[in-house]
Design an enzyme around this catalytic site. Structure first.
Site, PDB file in Angstrom:
ATOM      1  CG  ASP A   1      -1.692   1.249   1.402  1.00 47.65           C
ATOM      2  OD1 ASP A   1      -1.917   1.932   0.392  1.00 47.65           O
ATOM      3  OD2 ASP A   1      -2.097   1.552   2.551  1.00 47.65           O
TER       4      ASP A   1
ATOM      5  CG  ASN B   1      -2.920   5.443  -1.120  1.00 43.17           C
ATOM      6  OD1 ASN B   1      -2.933   4.310  -0.642  1.00 43.17           O
ATOM      7  ND2 ASN B   1      -3.893   5.908  -1.857  1.00 43.17           N
TER       8      ASN B   1
ATOM      9  CG  ASP C   1      -5.936   3.269   0.383  1.00 39.88           C
ATOM     10  OD1 ASP C   1      -5.032   2.409   0.495  1.00 39.88           O
ATOM     11  OD2 ASP C   1      -6.569   3.444  -0.672  1.00 39.88           O
TER      12      ASP C   1
ATOM     13  CG  ASP D   1      -1.388   1.568  -3.766  1.00 42.57           C
ATOM     14  OD1 ASP D   1      -0.181   1.421  -4.049  1.00 42.57           O
ATOM     15  OD2 ASP D   1      -1.781   2.126  -2.708  1.00 42.57           O
TER      16      ASP D   1
ATOM     17  CD  GLU E   1      -9.308 -19.793 -13.468  1.00 34.84           C
ATOM     18  OE1 GLU E   1      -9.302 -20.065 -12.262  1.00 34.84           O
ATOM     19  OE2 GLU E   1     -10.115 -19.006 -13.963  1.00 34.84           O
TER      20      GLU E   1
ATOM     21  CG  HIS F   1      -6.214 -15.286  -6.930  1.00 35.03           C
ATOM     22  ND1 HIS F   1      -5.680 -15.924  -8.036  1.00 35.03           N
ATOM     23  CD2 HIS F   1      -7.484 -14.962  -7.261  1.00 35.03           C
ATOM     24  CE1 HIS F   1      -6.596 -15.971  -8.997  1.00 35.03           C
ATOM     25  NE2 HIS F   1      -7.690 -15.392  -8.553  1.00 35.03           N
ATOM     26  CG  ASP F   2      -8.942 -18.566  -7.377  1.00 30.73           C
ATOM     27  OD1 ASP F   2      -9.432 -17.572  -6.805  1.00 30.73           O
ATOM     28  OD2 ASP F   2      -8.900 -18.690  -8.617  1.00 30.73           O
TER      29      ASP F   2
HETATM   30  C1  GLC Z   1     -11.281 -17.382 -11.521  1.00 29.59           C
HETATM   31  C2  GLC Z   1     -10.523 -16.519 -10.548  1.00 29.59           C
HETATM   32  C3  GLC Z   1     -11.300 -16.439  -9.273  1.00 29.59           C
HETATM   33  C4  GLC Z   1     -12.638 -15.828  -9.568  1.00 29.59           C
HETATM   34  C5  GLC Z   1     -13.369 -16.568 -10.689  1.00 29.59           C
HETATM   35  C6  GLC Z   1     -14.507 -15.769 -11.231  1.00 29.59           C
HETATM   36  O1  GLC Z   1     -11.398 -18.682 -11.084  1.00 29.59           O
HETATM   37  O2  GLC Z   1      -9.237 -17.011 -10.367  1.00 29.59           O
HETATM   38  O3  GLC Z   1     -10.630 -15.706  -8.285  1.00 29.59           O
HETATM   39  O4  GLC Z   1     -13.436 -15.861  -8.412  1.00 29.59           O
HETATM   40  O5  GLC Z   1     -12.530 -16.829 -11.789  1.00 29.59           O
HETATM   41  O6  GLC Z   1     -14.048 -14.687 -11.989  1.00 29.59           O
HETATM   42 CA    CA Z   2      -3.490   2.162  -1.264  1.00 25.87          CA
END
Ligand code: GLC
Ligand code: CA
Length: 559
Positions: A23, A25, A27, A31, A256, A331-332
């Site tokens: 981050d 700034n 908040d 970013d 993906e 991230h999933d």
């Molecule tokens: C993909 C992304 C996931 C998102 C999903 C819907 O699987 O990696 O984070 O929730 O698509 O866009």
């Molecule tokens: Ca920020």
């Protein structure tokens, strides 16, 4: 001029979840300028390509995967010009940026959808999947985040959403919509972008009659995978997409692409495939999904040979047709150590072993932020600390099955996507140096001991081990072999070992033990130089080795 479409194959990629990286700034939200300020950290690590999760304008119902303006940057991430600076600053360092391309759906707050809602006869209404049905949804498909895949908008009118109801699916049968999407893609590529990671792309073709199917659960609904994932006819759409966009640029695309059977991999990533490479999910979703995470088996309660067999099946199938993208975290998913290691054995040592296992596979490696520090899952005390929409849905399922709130949060904790979405710990200062403000989500409780600054100076840290892995993979001597070498599984007689040889202009063995005690092995070759070891082991003579608990070794094969 012929385009070099292969520039990315011997590179190392890194994934950033922008809300949680840095981050700039105060908040409390990571970013774009924060990313710019950390480019040197990534360069020093040895990163060549960065995939950034969506930063477009979005109501953030699903972490930015619900886009309301494809041409704009969300104010929480900065301004459009900040993105230009990031692309340029990265290019200056020889780093390419991949943006996330979300083409299966947009946000219900996108002007297209607003117009479509207001006027059923508008052009925009044809960009979505509206259907009339009296009293009940038009069919019994279940959305991927739980509940019906249809949302009523008044009277008998409904629209389809395979993900959240704030993510209406785009109707790819509509040529005007397709052209709008191509224009947008080219707009970004014209800025000098390295390419795209392409979200949920196997879902863009739907079974055309949108018929109900036999229910597969007590809710009377059916998974939407069958009628909407890699559905026949998708190839025509993907070929047209490629020809109108990616083909014109020296960019890379990583899809993906869940649900593509190995027999069809060639169409996706073979010569003239729709994409350059893809993420295969067959070896990362080892836990049975069941009816909610609270019913899932922990993956390591399965024999580790299950992971091994799936991983090698994926590698061998991919090697025949093209070039994969390999990863253990994103991230999933929760952190890899929570998936593949029993809790009591998670340590920097075993984290290095896990890293080694995936990193030297055939394909371009993607490291997810914090993986290089050996980050573990975070901890939630209650559902109020969770932001992720899918975790909230799984929590509800557990409650509906009679779990108390306390039990339900414990049950979903292990699999929650928020485990890996917590702020990146830069140092041991307040909030791990991620922000001087209040972070948008609770920081990881271990930031004082697991953070980048401390690991930089500790030569035995997971971070420095990742640096060594990256340097080895990129070294002049071994880059050809690690990039293009074939993959040959070895030591299959041991169920708690995953090992392979990469065979290119050299031969290199990668051996990973999941055994918590010592283990005698006989290698099918004479050992040459020890290239990497999580025990700092020196060269060994001959073929016999006694592996220590969770030991890994990368060894040149003596020819
Ligand atoms: C993909 C992304 C996931 C998102 C999903 C819907 O699987 O990696 O984070 O929730 O698509 O866009
Ligand atoms: Ca920020």
């Amino acid at each position: 001029m012929t385009k070099n479409k292969n520039w990315w194959k011997n590179k190392i990629a890194y994934q950033i979840y922008p809300r949680s990286f840095c981050d700039s700034n105060g908040d409390g939200i990571g970013d774009i300028n924060g990313i710019v300020s950390k480019l040197d950290y990534l360069k020093d690590l040895g990163i060549d390509i960065i995939w950034i999760c969506p930063v477009y304008r979005s109501p953030m119902d699903d972490g930015g995967y619900d886009i309301s303006d494809y041409y704009d940057i969300d104010p929480i991430f900065g301004k459009k010009e900040d993105m230009d600076v990031l692309i340029d600053e990265a290019n200056r360092r020889g780093i390419k940026i991949l943006m996330d391309l979300v083409l299966n759906h947009c946000s219900d707050e996108h002007p297209w959808f607003k117009k479509a809602l207001a006027d059923p006869d508008s052009e925009e209404a044809g960009y979505f999947w509206f259907r009339e049905s009296h009293g009940a949804p038009p069919n019994n498909w279940r959305s991927m985040f739980g509940g019906s895949a249809w949302e009523n908008v008044g009277g008998d009118r409904w629209y389809l959403h395979l993900f959240s109801k704030k993510q209406p699916d785009l109707n790819w049968e509509n040529p005007k919509l397709r052209q709008k999407l191509y224009d947008m893609i080219n707009y970004w590529l014209d800025k000098g972008l390295g390419g795209f990671r392409i979200d949920a792309i196997t879902h863009i073709k739907k079974e055309p009659t949108l018929s109900s199917l036999p229910a597969d659960g007590p809710d009377g609904m059916v998974d939407c995978y069958g009628p909407t994932r890699n559905y026949p006819g998708i190839g025509d759409l993907l070929t047209e997409l490629r020809k109108n966009t990616f083909d014109k640029y020296e960019c890379m695309t990583v899809a993906e692409a869940a649900g593509v059977p190995y027999e069809e991999l060639g169409a996706y990533i073979g010569k003239d495939g729709y994409f350059d490479t893809l993420f295969d999910f067959t070896y990362s979703e080892l836990y049975a999904r069941g009816h909610g995470w609270h019913t899932c088996m922990r993956p390591w309660e399965w024999p580790i040979s299950n992971l091994r067999d799936k991983m090698f099946a994926s590698q061998l199938a991919t090697e025949k047709v093209g070039f994969g993208a390999v990863y253990f975290e994103n991230h999933d998913y929760p952190r890899a150590c929570a998936k593949y290691l029993p809790d009591q054995y998670v340590s920097p040592l075993s984290q290095k072993m896990l890293g080694t296992l995936f990193f030297f596979l055939r394909g371009i490696p993607f490291i997810y932020q914090g993986q290089e520090l050996g980050m573990t899952n975070t901890h939630f005390d209650s559902i109020d600390q969770v932001d992720d929409i899918s975790t909230k849905n799984h929590y509800k399922l557990a409650i509906a099955d009679g779990f108390s709130p306390d039990e339900a949060i414990k049950a979903v904790q292990r699999y929650s996507r928020d485990n890996a979405r917590v702020p990146f710990p830069w140092n041991d200062e307040k909030n791990g140096g991620f922000t001087v403000g209040t972070p948008w989500v609770k920081v990881h409780p271990d930031y004082a001991s697991v953070n980048a600054a401390d690991e930089q100076v500790d030569k035995d840290s997971v971070l420095n081990y990742y640096k060594r892995m990256i340097a080895l993979r990129k070294s002049n001597e071994y880059n050809q072999t690690f990039t293009f070498g074939d993959i040959k599984p070895i030591l299959l007689e041991h169920d708690d070992i995953i090992a392979y040889v990469r065979e290119g202009d050299k031969k290199i063995a990668v051996i990973c033990s999941f055994c918590p005690s010592q283990k005698e092995i006989t290698l099918p070759f004479e050992c040459g130089e020890m290239l990497l070891s999580n025990y700092n082991r020196q060269n060994i003579d001959g073929k016999k080795m006694t592996l220590s608990p969770f030991e890994c070794a990368v060894i040149a094969v003596k020819e």
